[in-house]
Design a protein around this motif. Structure first.
Motif: not given
Length: 124
Positions: A105-107, A110-111, A99, A103
């Motif tokens: 991201k862990i979900f 969001e990639y 992504r 930042i």
């Protein structure tokens, strides 16, 4: 566009180590974030680890902290996931994702870019 190709999966015994690779090609920017996720049938995709392409800041899921290490080789455009002390609970399809935005991201949603995944099986 970013293309991602994972490799390095396989069948190992509990306690063994394995290193996954994710080769990236295409438009890679300094603020790219590379993440490793894993998924088993019937379960939601789980964040494993992430790294920022420049600077190298990392984030790990609690379940792998201290056992897994994510790293990158900018010259080779490759991200690695070194997995030590593997347990049967680590069995999953591991996928690399990318992504923009700098930042971690862990979900998964969001990639924007994903590889095809590589199977890791830990069994005696």
């Amino acid at each position: 566009q970013v293309q991602l190709v994972e490799s390095g999966g396989g069948l190992v015994q509990p306690g063994d180590s394995l290193r996954l690779s994710c080769a990236a090609s295409g438009r890679i920017f300094a603020d790219n974030v590379m993440g490793w996720f894993r998924q088993t049938p019937g379960k939601e995709r789980e964040f494993v680890a992430g790294i920022i392409w420049s600077g190298g800041r990392t984030v790990y899921a609690d379940s792998v902290k201290g056992r897994f290490t994510i790293s990158r080789d900018n010259a080779k455009n490759t991200v690695y996931l070194q997995m030590n002390s593997l347990t049967p609970e680590d069995t999953a399809v591991y996928s690399c994702a990318a992504r923009r935005g700098g930042i971690i991201k862990i979900f998964g949603y969001e990639y924007s870019y994903w590889g095809q995944g590589t199977q890791v099986t830990v069994s005696s």
